[in-house]
Design a protein around this motif. Structure first.
Motif, PDB file in Angstrom:
ATOM      1  N   THR A  21       0.447  -1.246   0.019  1.00  0.00           N
ATOM      2  CA  THR A  21      -0.051  -0.053  -0.164  1.00  0.00           C
ATOM      3  C   THR A  21       1.051   1.289  -0.072  1.00  0.00           C
ATOM      4  OG1 THR A  21      -0.062  -0.075   2.420  1.00  0.00           O
ATOM      5  CG2 THR A  21      -1.795  -1.070   1.019  1.00  0.00           C
ATOM      6  N   VAL A  22       0.458   2.388  -0.612  1.00  0.00           N
ATOM      7  CA  VAL A  22       1.182   3.500  -0.827  1.00  0.00           C
ATOM      8  C   VAL A  22       1.609   4.055   0.623  1.00  0.00           C
ATOM      9  CG1 VAL A  22      -0.481   5.476  -0.884  1.00  0.00           C
ATOM     10  CG2 VAL A  22       1.630   5.232  -2.410  1.00  0.00           C
ATOM     11  N   ALA A  23       0.776   3.729   1.700  1.00  0.00           N
ATOM     12  CA  ALA A  23       0.886   4.344   2.674  1.00  0.00           C
ATOM     13  C   ALA A  23       0.283   3.510   3.803  1.00  0.00           C
ATOM     14  CB  ALA A  23       0.418   5.772   3.162  1.00  0.00           C
ATOM     15  N   GLU A  24       0.677   3.535   5.255  1.00  0.00           N
ATOM     16  CA  GLU A  24       0.254   2.584   6.204  1.00  0.00           C
ATOM     17  C   GLU A  24      -1.326   2.470   6.311  1.00  0.00           C
ATOM     18  OE1 GLU A  24       0.893   3.728  10.344  1.00  0.00           O
ATOM     19  OE2 GLU A  24       2.721   3.953   9.513  1.00  0.00           O
ATOM     20  N   GLY A  25      -1.807   3.866   6.116  1.00  0.00           N
ATOM     21  CA  GLY A  25      -3.293   4.015   6.324  1.00  0.00           C
ATOM     22  C   GLY A  25      -4.027   3.029   5.321  1.00  0.00           C
ATOM     23  N   GLY A  26      -3.508   2.523   4.168  1.00  0.00           N
ATOM     24  CA  GLY A  26      -4.317   1.713   3.184  1.00  0.00           C
ATOM     25  C   GLY A  26      -4.543   0.251   3.697  1.00  0.00           C
ATOM     26  N   LEU A  27      -3.739  -0.079   4.791  1.00  0.00           N
ATOM     27  CA  LEU A  27      -3.630  -1.229   5.554  1.00  0.00           C
ATOM     28  C   LEU A  27      -4.984  -1.299   6.354  1.00  0.00           C
ATOM     29  CD1 LEU A  27       0.054  -1.779   6.391  1.00  0.00           C
ATOM     30  CD2 LEU A  27      -1.155  -2.978   4.621  1.00  0.00           C
ATOM     31  N   PHE A  28      -5.625  -0.475   6.702  1.00  0.00           N
ATOM     32  CA  PHE A  28      -6.738  -0.359   7.522  1.00  0.00           C
ATOM     33  C   PHE A  28      -8.027  -0.613   6.682  1.00  0.00           C
ATOM     34  CE2 PHE A  28      -4.003   2.052  10.239  1.00  0.00           C
ATOM     35  CZ  PHE A  28      -4.275   1.359  11.724  1.00  0.00           C
ATOM     36  N   ASN A  29      -7.663  -0.487   5.302  1.00  0.00           N
ATOM     37  CA  ASN A  29      -8.864  -0.761   4.509  1.00  0.00           C
ATOM     38  C   ASN A  29      -9.081  -1.916   4.041  1.00  0.00           C
ATOM     39  OD1 ASN A  29      -8.991   1.935   4.532  1.00  0.00           O
ATOM     40  ND2 ASN A  29      -8.401   2.532   2.532  1.00  0.00           N
ATOM     41  N   LYS A  30     -10.123  -2.918   4.713  1.00  0.00           N
ATOM     42  CA  LYS A  30     -10.363  -4.156   4.567  1.00  0.00           C
ATOM     43  C   LYS A  30     -11.315  -4.648   3.864  1.00  0.00           C
ATOM     44  CE  LYS A  30      -6.811  -4.885   7.829  1.00  0.00           C
ATOM     45  NZ  LYS A  30      -5.648  -5.582   7.402  1.00  0.00           N
ATOM     46  N   GLY A  31     -12.232  -3.758   3.221  1.00  0.00           N
ATOM     47  CA  GLY A  31     -13.265  -4.193   2.368  1.00  0.00           C
ATOM     48  C   GLY A  31     -14.528  -4.613   2.958  1.00  0.00           C
ATOM     49  N   GLU A  32     -14.622  -4.530   4.355  1.00  0.00           N
ATOM     50  CA  GLU A  32     -15.996  -5.001   4.914  1.00  0.00           C
ATOM     51  C   GLU A  32     -17.035  -4.070   4.335  1.00  0.00           C
ATOM     52  OE1 GLU A  32     -13.170  -5.712   8.391  1.00  0.00           O
ATOM     53  OE2 GLU A  32     -13.504  -3.945   6.926  1.00  0.00           O
ATOM     54  N   GLY A  33     -16.768  -2.806   4.453  1.00  0.00           N
ATOM     55  CA  GLY A  33     -17.954  -2.009   3.678  1.00  0.00           C
ATOM     56  C   GLY A  33     -18.582  -2.223   2.408  1.00  0.00           C
ATOM     57  N   ILE A  34     -17.552  -2.750   1.576  1.00  0.00           N
ATOM     58  CA  ILE A  34     -18.208  -3.113   0.385  1.00  0.00           C
ATOM     59  C   ILE A  34     -18.679  -4.499   0.282  1.00  0.00           C
ATOM     60  CG2 ILE A  34     -17.310  -3.986  -2.058  1.00  0.00           C
ATOM     61  CD1 ILE A  34     -15.066  -1.996  -1.680  1.00  0.00           C
ATOM     62  N   ARG A  35     -18.294  -5.359   1.139  1.00  0.00           N
ATOM     63  CA  ARG A  35     -18.896  -6.754   1.320  1.00  0.00           C
ATOM     64  C   ARG A  35     -20.224  -6.699   2.102  1.00  0.00           C
ATOM     65  NH1 ARG A  35     -14.082 -11.048   2.087  1.00  0.00           N
ATOM     66  NH2 ARG A  35     -13.837 -11.550  -0.370  1.00  0.00           N
ATOM     67  N   MET A  36     -20.252  -6.131   3.009  1.00  0.00           N
ATOM     68  CA  MET A  36     -21.453  -5.944   4.048  1.00  0.00           C
ATOM     69  C   MET A  36     -22.699  -5.561   2.845  1.00  0.00           C
ATOM     70  SD  MET A  36     -20.796  -4.012   7.424  1.00  0.00           S
ATOM     71  CE  MET A  36     -19.995  -2.620   6.941  1.00  0.00           C
ATOM     72  N   ALA A  37     -22.516  -4.533   1.997  1.00  0.00           N
ATOM     73  CA  ALA A  37     -23.400  -4.287   1.011  1.00  0.00           C
ATOM     74  C   ALA A  37     -23.571  -5.020   0.249  1.00  0.00           C
ATOM     75  CB  ALA A  37     -23.106  -2.662   0.718  1.00  0.00           C
ATOM     76  N   MET A  38     -22.750  -5.708  -0.344  1.00  0.00           N
ATOM     77  CA  MET A  38     -23.110  -6.901  -1.508  1.00  0.00           C
ATOM     78  C   MET A  38     -23.698  -7.931  -0.902  1.00  0.00           C
ATOM     79  SD  MET A  38     -19.297  -6.749  -3.219  1.00  0.00           S
ATOM     80  CE  MET A  38     -19.559  -8.248  -4.392  1.00  0.00           C
ATOM     81  N   GLU A  39     -23.612  -8.085   0.397  1.00  0.00           N
ATOM     82  CA  GLU A  39     -24.481  -9.160   1.017  1.00  0.00           C
ATOM     83  C   GLU A  39     -25.838  -8.941   1.185  1.00  0.00           C
ATOM     84  OE1 GLU A  39     -22.511 -10.035   4.796  1.00  0.00           O
ATOM     85  OE2 GLU A  39     -20.602 -10.892   3.795  1.00  0.00           O
TER      86      GLU A  39
END
Length: 473
Positions: A213-231
């Motif tokens: 990731t270009v910065a350590e902040g990106g490591l906190f972006n785990k994708g749950e927001g996208i997956r929760m909505a897809m579910e």
């Protein structure tokens, strides 16, 4: 809403999109004379809050604070091969100026600060203090209006009532226990999925775990927001198998350790061979393509910039070398090749062939100068100067992941759409959780859209939970 809730509006994520949504909601509630309970949930602790946007310089594709860059909409559509949502982009262009004025009003200053792009095709306006200044300012203002920020809390499941409205949220807190919150509306502002190796492998493909990731902040972006909505049946948008890429020095742990001086020199692969026209166009228009090529096409997913002492003669070269690691230096090309682990004979041959191909002409570091290297493959279109002034230098370069492109489909108020293009009641997505980009990234638009649609979604969520927009189509 008449029923009891723990929070009327919960925003998931404390980056520029989330803080703008929370502040916008708090302002809209105050204006409507409504007392609403609004909270931001943030996975990180206070010192690491803000995900990606905490680390970004936050370039804005703006001519000035009120006007977007020329051809804004058409460029964004063209870069996506017309796959992006035109209405969304037109709304972004229309609201960009007024949104930045709104942010300025809160106390954020903007200026045309120096950027890492020594040559640029489009202007870049920046907030003084970068993304962190935006987050700190907007979150402080939101707190002043009663918005609560809950740290070290991760949302993992959306709940619906019998009519299909979002009415609850499962949240896991530090230590691993989970609680269920009753909510009126949820705004997903949790970034993309670059911090999730499994999703990166699923969508981006083989060896995706090797892309930093270009910065350590990106490591906190785990994708749950996208997956929760897809579910719960959400539609997606954006190119899931792609991401915004940037060339960085793999030796550095610094955020955005970019090496952007390669247009003036050459790039070689692990075999010591050139693989790209380094002078194809201005750096802001080509760095992403080069970074992608390094990851997808090269052995070991690594390249090396090979240059000489002439780099230090380029005005402001330091801006374009953001790594905190020194150049690898050698008195001869052979010694340099040994230090970086590429075949000695091949590197010397590559540089000699390139030098012989350099055409006469005047070198201009700050614009496309047409000074070419011809008769070699690939040719070089601009800034072709011989590499002959020892000591020679090298920088290793890999492709980094700035953010992922795939996310949720939304309307222009940030409402998440179902697969049937109906808004899912009570659910919004903004920032990188909302999918927009395909193909080539139009620089200076990501933070801008986080702010614009954060502000729009926050205001709309207030009208939704106070019933005035409940039946809006």
């Amino acid at each position: 809403m008449s029923r009891e809730v723990d929070y009327d509006i919960i925003v998931i994520g404390c980056g520029v999109a989330g803080t703008s949504a929370a502040l916008s909601a708090a302002e809209a509630a105050k204006k409507a004379d409504k007392t609403l309970k609004i909270a931001i949930l943030e996975r990180a602790d206070f010192d690491h809050r803000g995900g990606n946007s905490r680390w970004t310089a936050s370039y804005m594709r703006m001519k000035n604070l009120d006007e977007v860059a020329d051809n804004f909409v058409e460029d964004m559509m063209a870069f996506s091969d017309n796959f992006s949502d035109r209405e969304y982009i037109e709304t972004l262009a229309k609201d960009a100026g007024s949104t930045l004025r709104w942010v300025e009003e809160k106390g954020v200053e903007f200026d045309y600060l120096p950027t890492m792009f020594l040559t640029a095709a489009r202007p870049r306006l920046l907030p003084v203090g970068g993304g962190r200044a935006i987050i700190d300012t907007l979150s402080r203002r939101a707190g002043g209006l009663g918005v609560e920020i809950i740290y070290e809390a991760t949302a993992w499941k959306l709940l619906l009532d019998d009519e299909g409205n979002v009415n609850g949220l499962n949240v896991r807190v530090k230590g691993g226990t989970s609680l269920q919150l009753k909510v009126g509306a949820v705004v997903l502002a949790a970034g993309g999925f670059q911090g999730n190796q499994e999703m990166m492998a699923q969508y981006v493909g083989r060896d995706a775990h090797k892309i930093p990731t270009v910065a350590e902040g990106g490591l906190f972006n785990k994708g749950e927001g996208i997956r929760m909505a897809m579910e719960i049946g959400a539609k997606t948008a954006g190119q899931f198998d792609s991401f915004h890429a940037e060339p960085v020095d793999p030796r550095s742990k610094r955020e955005e350790a970019a090496v952007m001086t390669f247009p003036y020199f050459i790039l070689v692969d692990q075999n010591g061979k050139r693989f790209v026209d380094e002078g194809k166009t201005t750096i802001d228009e080509q760095y992403e393509e080069v970074a992608r090529k390094i990851f997808y096409d090269l052995p070991g997913h690594v390249a090396y910039m090979i240059g000489d002492q002439k780099m230090y003669e380029i005005p402001n070269y330091e801006r374009a070398v953001e790594t905190d690691k020194p150049a690898i230096v050698a008195e001869t090309l052979e010694e340099l090749a040994e230090k970086i682990g590429v075949p000695v004979d091949q590197l010397a041959s590559t540089v000699n062939e390139y030098n012989a191909a350099v055409q006469p002409g005047e070198f201009h570091w700050d614009k496309k100068d047409g000074k070419q290297a011809v008769g070699i493959t690939p040719p070089k279109s601009n800034w072709a100067i011989p590499i002959d002034k020892a000591p020679y230098i090298a920088y290793p370069i890999v492709c980094s992941n700035v953010f992922t492109n795939g996310g949720l489909a939304t309307d222009t108020n940030g409402r998440v759409l179902s697969q049937d293009n109906d808004a899912i009641p009570g659910l919004y997505a903004i920032g990188e959780t909302a999918g927009l980009y395909y193909g080539k990234y139009p620089g200076g638009t990501s933070v801008l859209r986080g702010l614009v649609f954060g502000r729009r979604a926050g205001a709309h969520a207030v009208s939704y939970v106070t019933d005035s927009a409940k039946l809006e189509v």
